[in-house]
Scaffold this motif. Structure first.
Motif, PDB file in Angstrom:
ATOM      1  N   ARG B  25       0.460  -1.038   0.038  1.00  9.97           N
ATOM      2  CA  ARG B  25      -0.134   0.032  -0.255  1.00  9.97           C
ATOM      3  C   ARG B  25       0.866   1.412   0.152  1.00  9.97           C
ATOM      4  O   ARG B  25       0.868   2.477  -0.827  1.00  9.97           O
ATOM      5  CB  ARG B  25      -0.638  -0.390   1.147  1.00  9.97           C
ATOM      6  N   LYS B  26       2.192   1.274   1.497  1.00  5.97           N
ATOM      7  CA  LYS B  26       2.636   2.333   0.785  1.00  5.97           C
ATOM      8  C   LYS B  26       3.541   2.508  -1.023  1.00  5.97           C
ATOM      9  O   LYS B  26       3.445   3.596  -1.045  1.00  5.97           O
ATOM     10  CB  LYS B  26       3.925   1.964   1.987  1.00  5.97           C
ATOM     11  N   LEU B  27       3.746   1.155  -0.757  1.00  2.62           N
ATOM     12  CA  LEU B  27       4.209   1.402  -2.408  1.00  2.62           C
ATOM     13  C   LEU B  27       3.319   2.315  -3.389  1.00  2.62           C
ATOM     14  O   LEU B  27       3.879   2.642  -4.008  1.00  2.62           O
ATOM     15  CB  LEU B  27       4.534   0.429  -2.785  1.00  2.62           C
ATOM     16  N   VAL B  28       2.141   2.061  -3.834  1.00  3.35           N
ATOM     17  CA  VAL B  28       1.068   2.418  -4.612  1.00  3.35           C
ATOM     18  C   VAL B  28       1.673   3.795  -3.991  1.00  3.35           C
ATOM     19  O   VAL B  28       1.302   4.748  -4.561  1.00  3.35           O
ATOM     20  CB  VAL B  28       0.194   1.800  -4.432  1.00  3.35           C
ATOM     21  N   VAL B  29       1.618   4.730  -2.496  1.00  7.21           N
ATOM     22  CA  VAL B  29       1.031   5.737  -2.066  1.00  7.21           C
ATOM     23  C   VAL B  29       2.171   7.074  -2.799  1.00  7.21           C
ATOM     24  O   VAL B  29       2.533   7.610  -2.475  1.00  7.21           O
ATOM     25  CB  VAL B  29      -0.044   6.075  -0.957  1.00  7.21           C
ATOM     26  N   PRO B  31       5.931   6.785  -2.478  1.00  5.25           N
ATOM     27  CA  PRO B  31       6.430   7.604  -3.772  1.00  5.25           C
ATOM     28  C   PRO B  31       5.979   8.433  -4.751  1.00  5.25           C
ATOM     29  O   PRO B  31       6.662   9.238  -4.831  1.00  5.25           O
ATOM     30  CB  PRO B  31       6.825   6.277  -5.250  1.00  5.25           C
ATOM     31  N   VAL B  32       3.972   8.449  -5.329  1.00  3.15           N
ATOM     32  CA  VAL B  32       3.639   9.333  -5.747  1.00  3.15           C
ATOM     33  C   VAL B  32       3.340  10.397  -4.821  1.00  3.15           C
ATOM     34  O   VAL B  32       3.565  11.122  -5.649  1.00  3.15           O
ATOM     35  CB  VAL B  32       2.374   8.883  -5.933  1.00  3.15           C
ATOM     36  N   LEU B  33       3.444  10.397  -3.606  1.00  3.67           N
ATOM     37  CA  LEU B  33       2.880  11.428  -2.925  1.00  3.67           C
ATOM     38  C   LEU B  33       4.101  12.300  -2.889  1.00  3.67           C
ATOM     39  O   LEU B  33       5.075  13.801  -2.753  1.00  3.67           O
ATOM     40  CB  LEU B  33       2.510  11.776  -1.460  1.00  3.67           C
ATOM     41  N   VAL B  37       6.065  16.100  -4.481  1.00  2.00           N
ATOM     42  CA  VAL B  37       6.137  17.155  -3.579  1.00  2.00           C
ATOM     43  C   VAL B  37       7.434  17.562  -4.134  1.00  2.00           C
ATOM     44  O   VAL B  37       7.885  18.700  -4.395  1.00  2.00           O
ATOM     45  CB  VAL B  37       6.329  16.913  -1.887  1.00  2.00           C
ATOM     46  N   LEU B  38       8.791  16.233  -3.847  1.00  7.14           N
ATOM     47  CA  LEU B  38       9.744  16.317  -4.059  1.00  7.14           C
ATOM     48  C   LEU B  38      10.048  17.377  -5.607  1.00  7.14           C
ATOM     49  O   LEU B  38      10.762  18.474  -5.953  1.00  7.14           O
ATOM     50  CB  LEU B  38      10.171  14.897  -3.788  1.00  7.14           C
ATOM     51  N   PHE B  39      10.239  16.216  -6.749  1.00  8.53           N
ATOM     52  CA  PHE B  39      10.404  16.934  -8.414  1.00  8.53           C
ATOM     53  C   PHE B  39       9.962  17.938  -8.573  1.00  8.53           C
ATOM     54  O   PHE B  39      10.990  19.054  -9.326  1.00  8.53           O
ATOM     55  CB  PHE B  39       9.420  15.809  -8.864  1.00  8.53           C
ATOM     56  N   PRO B  40       8.563  18.452  -8.472  1.00 10.28           N
ATOM     57  CA  PRO B  40       8.499  20.156  -9.135  1.00 10.28           C
ATOM     58  C   PRO B  40       8.990  20.378  -8.029  1.00 10.28           C
ATOM     59  O   PRO B  40       9.611  21.793  -8.822  1.00 10.28           O
ATOM     60  CB  PRO B  40       7.330  20.371  -8.684  1.00 10.28           C
ATOM     61  N   LEU B  41       9.504  21.086  -6.682  1.00  6.27           N
ATOM     62  CA  LEU B  41      10.927  21.874  -6.024  1.00  6.27           C
ATOM     63  C   LEU B  41      12.383  20.932  -6.855  1.00  6.27           C
ATOM     64  O   LEU B  41      12.707  22.382  -6.813  1.00  6.27           O
ATOM     65  CB  LEU B  41      10.348  21.476  -5.033  1.00  6.27           C
ATOM     66  N   ALA B  42      12.046  20.089  -6.878  1.00  6.46           N
ATOM     67  CA  ALA B  42      13.778  20.338  -6.959  1.00  6.46           C
ATOM     68  C   ALA B  42      14.352  20.079  -8.545  1.00  6.46           C
ATOM     69  O   ALA B  42      15.014  20.474  -9.288  1.00  6.46           O
ATOM     70  CB  ALA B  42      14.346  18.424  -6.462  1.00  6.46           C
ATOM     71  N   ALA B  43      13.631  19.617  -9.334  1.00  7.97           N
ATOM     72  CA  ALA B  43      13.063  19.345 -10.769  1.00  7.97           C
ATOM     73  C   ALA B  43      13.210  20.822 -11.593  1.00  7.97           C
ATOM     74  O   ALA B  43      12.386  21.208 -11.618  1.00  7.97           O
ATOM     75  CB  ALA B  43      12.676  18.809 -11.237  1.00  7.97           C
ATOM     76  N   SER B 189       5.348   2.661 -10.842  1.00  7.04           N
ATOM     77  CA  SER B 189       4.314   1.711 -10.498  1.00  7.04           C
ATOM     78  C   SER B 189       4.143   0.613 -11.318  1.00  7.04           C
ATOM     79  O   SER B 189       3.938  -0.905 -10.835  1.00  7.04           O
ATOM     80  CB  SER B 189       3.426   2.639  -9.761  1.00  7.04           C
ATOM     81  N   ALA B 190       3.872   0.924 -12.902  1.00 11.33           N
ATOM     82  CA  ALA B 190       3.249   0.096 -13.016  1.00 11.33           C
ATOM     83  C   ALA B 190       4.363  -1.348 -13.932  1.00 11.33           C
ATOM     84  O   ALA B 190       3.374  -2.392 -14.034  1.00 11.33           O
ATOM     85  CB  ALA B 190       2.685   0.383 -14.650  1.00 11.33           C
ATOM     86  N   LEU B 191       5.312  -0.923 -13.609  1.00 12.52           N
ATOM     87  CA  LEU B 191       6.425  -2.221 -14.182  1.00 12.52           C
ATOM     88  C   LEU B 191       6.529  -2.817 -13.293  1.00 12.52           C
ATOM     89  O   LEU B 191       6.262  -3.912 -12.860  1.00 12.52           O
ATOM     90  CB  LEU B 191       7.329  -1.077 -14.828  1.00 12.52           C
ATOM     91  N   ILE B 192       6.568  -1.565 -11.562  1.00 11.90           N
ATOM     92  CA  ILE B 192       7.026  -2.594 -10.564  1.00 11.90           C
ATOM     93  C   ILE B 192       5.874  -3.711 -10.216  1.00 11.90           C
ATOM     94  O   ILE B 192       6.017  -4.662  -9.905  1.00 11.90           O
ATOM     95  CB  ILE B 192       6.703  -1.343  -8.608  1.00 11.90           C
ATOM     96  N   LEU B 193       4.265  -3.721 -10.561  1.00  6.51           N
ATOM     97  CA  LEU B 193       2.865  -4.008 -10.495  1.00  6.51           C
ATOM     98  C   LEU B 193       3.327  -4.967 -11.277  1.00  6.51           C
ATOM     99  O   LEU B 193       2.479  -6.095 -10.692  1.00  6.51           O
ATOM    100  CB  LEU B 193       1.906  -3.358 -10.260  1.00  6.51           C
TER     101      LEU B 193
END
Lengths: 375, 370, 571
Positions: B25-29, B31-33, B37-43, B189-193
């Motif tokens: 469940r953590k894996l689904v939620v 990384p997305v969150l 949060v992180l990418f738009p600020l960092a990238a 997530s799609a590949l992992i799943l």
């Protein structure tokens, strides 16, 4: 019992070395993956748009417009696609050009009137912001160059602006590959350092060999060192391979010294090996370790190390976070050693910080290294 | 109708496993969150909060006024004044400043005379992209300054370059990152799943249990792919909502078109995932395999740098990269409101990739498991 | 001398409600083999790890060689040899490299090392294989190498965690010979096992169940309590399984199994022998007292067997009696590289029959089994079920068979109810049929209290019950059961066999594999598998009779197996 018996340590290191040599996957992670990534990074990631596809709409039939258009067409920066505005709009929408310039109907007339101004409209594709700003900069340069050349031809006194001479030190042609490759090497070394150790220790837990080791007289220090030393050597070898490939095949200069490279790589590897050991001691299985390594080591190295993105532009809390990440220091160190030389004002603080992270992560790893199964 | 019963049972099972186990469940939620949060600020490739060094050998009014304008720019938060040419190397080498502006001795005098005023700009080539952008800012500020001077003196301005950035007027980097992120996060997530869940079923022996039942490999894959599609649609909705509501990215095109093309994208990703899992026998291998695919695929998708900057052979090779195609779709729907025909141009390659990888996976699968 | 003393030992793991060990006391003496026995989840491994100093007890006290292993582990590590369940060998290192590593770790060097290696290699018969990678050794050889590594540095206490698992009967006897020799030298040996026949062979035993100590002492003392209560009923005409279940319904009987042509019955304490005729048993049945076994005593300690009823079978519809061959293997061969996992195996199973494949782990049972179910492609030969090759079978054919894998292979993360519902969906049962099937399985296997429990948290016994429930939900005509009872406690094993027996009575055809020699006797016919070959195929009594000799007039199944292997290898 002494914390380290040379015989036991040697026996453990020999065992580890044999496993490395026999397991194709460590070879793949240590040598094949890095070279593959280096090629991808080296060729695939390129922020220098060498031939931007630019549309050009010449609505003015005059000689001046034709002359400027000729200059654009001849430029090495642009690949020019002539067309009408509606055509160019469509091409822009479909991403077939990244911007277009319009030389409006009164372009030549305004210039002829000697007022030295003529309306040029530039439209870029803001969906590709980096390319859009490059187009803007290239167009300004092109316009200024053309105006000055024209003025010279007409014998006019033109320039009222500044005559700016731009020089890029260490990288005169401002080739982005030269700074992206040291960043890429950082990411590669992060993956090797953390992934390799976290997987091998987790494997010992999974296969039950850790239980046999724990039941033997091996001490905590020996256990830790026997994982550090072989993978440190492996990491140094892959750094050598990657650095040689970068210099000889990718044409990146190497202006620093080998000892400096050895020192920064060493303190960096120790930090990342510490991270890997820490993760695997906590997780104890390969699947979770690999995933945690991905999220805790690889992603931050890509996003927050400054390898690709600009730390200075990040919000303050993120900037503060980057100080905890060893890759951040390796990026500036490698950029300096490769492109500038041994600039100790940069390297010494980096080395000190990475020594700090080594101590931090290795201590945590040592604390988490179990001497019993229920620890 | 037993066929439908079976597929429904498979889909329900996949979703239950995904949501029942806290770790997955953590894996689904998470990384997305985290990434939202992180990418738009960092990238970001924008240039801000840098230090500029100024060597003023002129001491005149024009140099001083320009220096003030530089200091006001968002790119430079602080300005160091150098005492002599000897200090240039030190500030650049040690990265104390990203650039040094050197005003020549007669800068202000020449500026006043309307003669080309000599000015030197020295940049740190170790960070050549940032340096180039910084150089652009400095040139802009300088040009504007001289134009205003000319205007004040009743002379016509030097040039009239009217630049408009269509689709993204202020060149907000986030407007570029977030639509790209829709494609990237879904990939991971799609590949992992698909790849990992198949490998896990094999390792846990549940795959055999399914294969002795009336289920066919195609049904098993269809069940997993549908579950992945549902999870992916959820994740995509989270990112799209965050993009529009939190980051203020405009959604110019049709939302329905994004979701419709996402179906093609998921078919392609599921195909790649099953293909990887068909070649691997353990979760470990499936993980390394997915990693080996995801990393180059993301970096060569046009996210890290535009596809058109790559050498031609590499551009052609990226045709097989599903992320590249879907990223074109998300970016152009978000920012450009493109017509359906254009979306189809990218959706067709996705369908081809899906058809190829899925049938290859089924073939390998059938050969290995009878 | 006492090598280890346990008193009131308790260990609880985080997240688990029941303690892994609860108030266990006992002693381990030098010079004898002490068995730590019990089914899966009894706490055997926890106890071994506590003695090895790998875990710290939560309560009670433990002294090993006069020291406390949780605080003075350093000193003990040179004096205690420990072989973990997974051997602890590096599979990518050779035999000699594994030995050298452990010798270095235990400071065995120079002449002493040369001498020890020579002794251990000849002791374990590994001398010809010193350069072979440990991963390429057979199960028995791995076990011996693990033992050799644990023996380096001449430990005073040797802890062996389930050394008998995955070892063929011949290697197992060798291992016992070696361990006896070590005990003879004065070493304290602890041998943990879930096989009760192994426990019976130990000098002393600590018998555990669900973390509690049931018995400590000499196995014979425990077995002795059962004297006079264990009987064979011979001369039964007609269906033995029906006779057995009739006897199990009698109040005097506490436990019973089929043993070849005989029924083996255990009576309650002080109970009289029941009258077979009164139970409706035909023929000329005759009682005969037999020697009690450790397992009888264990079941007695747990309160007796589960009776003879199978709700699962009672609810099943009878199948028409055709007696045709439903499962046929002909010259079935599977090669992995140049290794033949299954080598020219042929057999046929008739409708309504229990056919067993018997052999040690790694003998090729599962490979054969998987080829029959269409999970593996044979290299050559024919594998047919109902006249169809299942690899190419339409779903319709597979709808008629049920399969229970050797390893637990339901979705561990899902609840019991969801697993049941999922498999009813997989077999395409309509909504109402699915609901009926799930309810019926819940009743038959008493699953009501566990419905919302996550399956992987249940004990192995319950997992196996649910696996059988999932395999039977669509009322298959043919059941493939791969080691259905491996690792579960004897009472649950009885329950399983009740179901199997009951289903066969209803005309279901069953193919089962097992490595329990005694379970083979519950089958109508068994095939003995050794190194991929089917070395014998006959009813159990015939196999035993064929192996009988003047020296061993009444061989056990294991005796028969070893005898048949020896004959095979001699020819």
């Amino acid at each position: 019992m002494s914390p380290v018996s040379p015989r036991r340590l040697k026996a453990l290191c020999v065992k580890e070395a044999r496993q490395i040599l026999r397991d194709p996957s460590s070879g793949i992670i240590a040598f094949v993956l890095p070279l593959m990534l280096l090629v991808i990074f080296g060729y695939g990631i390129n922020l220098d748009a060498s031939r931007i596809r630019l549309g050009l709409s010449i609505e003015d039939g005059g000689q001046a417009a034709a002359s400027f258009a000729a200059q654009l067409t001849g430029s090495t920066y642009f690949e020019v696609f002539p067309g009408s505005r509606p055509e160019l709009d469509a091409m822009l929408e479909e991403g077939r050009i990244r911007g277009y310039a319009v030389l409006a109907r009164d372009f030549s007339r305004l210039l002829e009137e000697g007022r030295d101004t003529a309306p040029i409209q530039i439209v870029t594709d803001g969906a590709e912001p980096n390319t859009a700003s490059l187009i803007e900069a290239f167009m300004r340069n092109a316009w200024q160059d053309w105006r000055q050349a024209r003025a010279r031809d007409l014998g006019q006194d033109t320039a009222q602006g500044a005559d700016i001479r731009v020089r890029y030190w260490f990288n005169p042609a401002a080739v982005s590959r030269h700074y992206l490759i040291p960043g890429s090497i950082t990411i590669i070394m992060t993956v090797i350092g953390a992934m390799l150790t976290s997987l091998v220790v987790a494997r010992e837990w999974e296969r039950g060999t850790m239980e046999a080791l724990l039941a033997s007289p091996v001490t905590r220090t020996e256990l830790l060192l026997s994982k550090l030393l072989p993978y440190y050597v492996l990491g140094m070898i892959s750094m050598a391979v990657v650095a040689l490939a970068a210099v000889h095949f990718m044409g990146v200069p190497f202006r620093g010294s080998v000892p400096a490279l050895v020192v920064v790589t060493s303190v960096f590897l120790l930090s990342m090996l510490g991270v890997g050991l820490l993760i695997s001691s906590v997780m104890r299985n390969q699947f979770d370790s690999a995933q945690t390594t991905l999220n805790a080591a690889f992603l931050p190295a890509v996003m927050l190390s400054g390898a690709f993105f600009v730390i200075a532009s990040m919000p303050a809390p993120l900037r503060a976070l980057t100080y905890l990440l060893p890759p951040r220091y390796l990026v500036t160190s490698l950029q300096t050693i490769f492109l500038a030389g041994d600039v100790w004002e940069v390297l010494v603080p980096d080395i000190l910080f990475m020594t700090g992270t080594s101590v931090l992560f290795l201590t945590l790893a040592a604390l988490k290294t179990a001497r019993r199964l229920d620890e | 109708m037993s066929w439908a019963t079976r597929i429904l049972a498979l889909i329900r099972k996949e979703l239950q496993i995904l949501l029942a186990d806290p770790q997955s469940r953590k894996l689904v939620v998470i990384p997305v969150l985290l990434q939202v949060v992180l990418f738009p600020l960092a990238a970001t490739l924008e240039v801000r909060n840098n230090t500029l060094a100024v060597l003023d050998e002129d001491g005149g009014q024009a140099a001083a006024e320009l220096t003030q304008r530089f200091a006001r720019a968002r790119a430079f938060t602080s300005v160091i004044h150098l005492a002599g040419a000897g200090q240039i190397a030190a500030v650049i080498d040690s990265q104390k400043a990203i650039a040094v502006v050197r005003f020549g001795p007669d800068f202000s005098r020449k500026a006043a005379q309307g003669v080309a005023a000599p000015m030197q700009l020295i940049l740190d080539g170790r960070r050549s992209n940032s340096s180039q952008i910084a150089a652009g800012y400095i040139q802009d500020i300088t040009t504007t300054y001289f134009n205003e001077r000319a205007g004040n003196q009743g002379r016509p301005p030097a040039s009239e370059l009217v630049v408009r950035h269509r689709y993204n007027p202020n060149l907000e980097y986030r407007w570029f990152i977030l639509p790209s992120l829709v494609a990237i996060i879904l990939t991971v997530s799609a590949l992992i799943l698909t790849a990992l869940s198949m490998a896990r079923e094999r390792e846990h022996g549940t795959l055999e249990q399914l294969l002795v039942s009336p289920l066919t490999p195609e049904m098993i894959m269809l069940g997993k792919a549908s579950a992945v599609l549902l999870v992916g649609i959820f994740q995509a909705s989270v990112i799209i909502t965050a993009a529009v509501l939190v980051y203020g990215v405009p959604l110019s095109g049709s939302l329905a078109l994004i979701y419709a093309s996402a179906v093609f994208y998921f078919a392609a990703l599921a195909g790649v995932g099953f293909f990887i899992s068909a070649l691997c026998s353990t979760q470990q291998q499936a993980f390394l395999g997915s990693f080996a695919f995801i990393m180059p695929a993301i970096l060569l998708s046009g996210y890290a740098s535009p596809v058109e900057n790559m050498p031609v052979w590499l551009q052609q090779a990226t045709w097989i990269n599903p992320i590249r195609h879907f990223m074109v779709i998300t970016k152009s729907i978000f920012l450009k409101d493109v017509p359906v025909a254009f979306v189809l141009e990218s959706a067709i390659p996705l369908a081809v990739i899906a058809a190829f990888t899925l049938s290859a996976a089924v073939l390998i699968f059938r050969r290995r498991f009878g | 001398m006492e090598a280890a003393t346990l008193s009131g030992l308790t260990k609880t793991f985080k997240g688990l409600a029941a303690p892994a060990l609860s108030d266990v006391s006992g002693t381990v003496r030098s010079g004898v083999v002490t068995g730590v026995a019990g089914p899966d989840g009894a706490g055997k491994t926890t106890l071994m790890r506590l003695m090895a100093g790998l875990l710290r007890p939560d309560g009670g006290s433990l002294s090993v060689l006069g020291r406390d292993p949780s605080t003075q582990a350093g000193n003990l590590r040179l004096r205690v040899g420990y072989m973990p369940q997974k051997f602890g060998l590096y599979e990518d290192l050779s035999v000699l490299e594994n030995l050298t590593l452990h010798a270095d770790l235990r400071n065995v060097t120079g002449d002493a090392r040369r001498e020890t290696f020579a002794r251990l290699l000849s002791f374990t018969d590994l001398a010809p294989f010193t350069t072979r990678l440990a991963g390429k050794l057979s199960g028995g050889m791995k076990q011996k190498l693990g033992l050799a590594c644990a023996l380096l540095g001449t430990p005073e206490l040797l802890l062996l965690d389930e050394p008998g698992v995955g070892v063929d009967p011949i290697s197992r006897r060798e291992l016992w010979r070696m361990v006896r020799e070590l005990a003879g030298q004065g070493i304290a040996v602890v041998w943990s096992t879930s096989y009760l026949d192994e426990a019976e062979a130990c000098d002393e035993v600590l018998l555990l169940n669900q973390g509690r100590l049931l018995f400590a002492g000499r196995p014979a003392d425990l077995t002795g309590r059962m004297r006079g209560r264990c009987l064979h009923l011979g001369g039964v005409a007609g269906r033995r399984r029906r006779a057995l279940s009739a006897l199990l319904r009698r109040p005097e009987v506490t436990d019973g199994v089929i043993q070849g042509a005989n029924l083996r019955i255990v009576l309650k304490e002080n109970a009289a022998r029941p009258d077979p005729a009164a139970a409706g048993i035909e023929g000329r049945p005759e009682w005969k007292e037999v020697a009690p076994r450790f397992e009888d005593a264990f079941i007695d300690l747990l309160g007796g067997g589960p009776g003879g009823e199978s709700a699962l079978a009672n609810a099943a519809n009878p199948r028409p009696d055709s007696r045709e061959s439903l499962i046929v293997a002909e010259d079935l061969t599977k090669m992995f590289g140049d290794f033949a996992a299954t080598d020219r195996v042929s057999f046929a199973v008739r409708q309504g029959e229990i056919f067993g494949l018997l052999g040690p782990n790694g003998a090729g049972k599962s490979t054969t089994f998987k080829m029959m179910c269409g999970l593996l492609t044979p290299t050559s030969g024919r594998a047919e079920v109902m006249g169809i090759d299942l690899r190419r079978s339409p779903s319709r054919a597979r709808q008629r068979l049920g399969y229970m894998a050797q390893k637990f292979s339901l979705y561990g993360k899902l609840t019991v109810r969801r697993n049941l519902e999922f498999f009813s969906g997989v077999y395409g049962l309509s909504r109402s049929a699915a609901r009926r099937a799930v309810e019926s399985m819940i009743d038959s296997f008493h699953l009501q209290p566990f419905l919302d429990a996550v399956t992987e948290d249940l004990s192995l016994g319950y997992k196996q019950r649910i696996a059988l429930a999932c395999a039977c939900m669509h009322e298959p005509d043919i059941l493939f059961l791969d080691e259905p009872t491996s690792g579960v406690d004897p009472v649950t094993r009885r329950e399983f066999w009740n179901h199997i027996n009951g289903l066969v009575e209803k005309g279901v055809t069953i193919m089962v594999t097992t490595h329990f020699m005694d379970e083979a006797e519950y089958c109508d016919r068994i095939g003995l598998v050794h190194h991929g070959r089917l070395i014998a195929l006959a009813p159990p009594d015939d196999l035993k009779a064929a192996a009988a000799s003047t020296a061993l007039p009444d061989p056990t199944m294991e005796d028969a197996f070893i005898e048949l292997i020896n004959r095979q290898e001699a020819s």
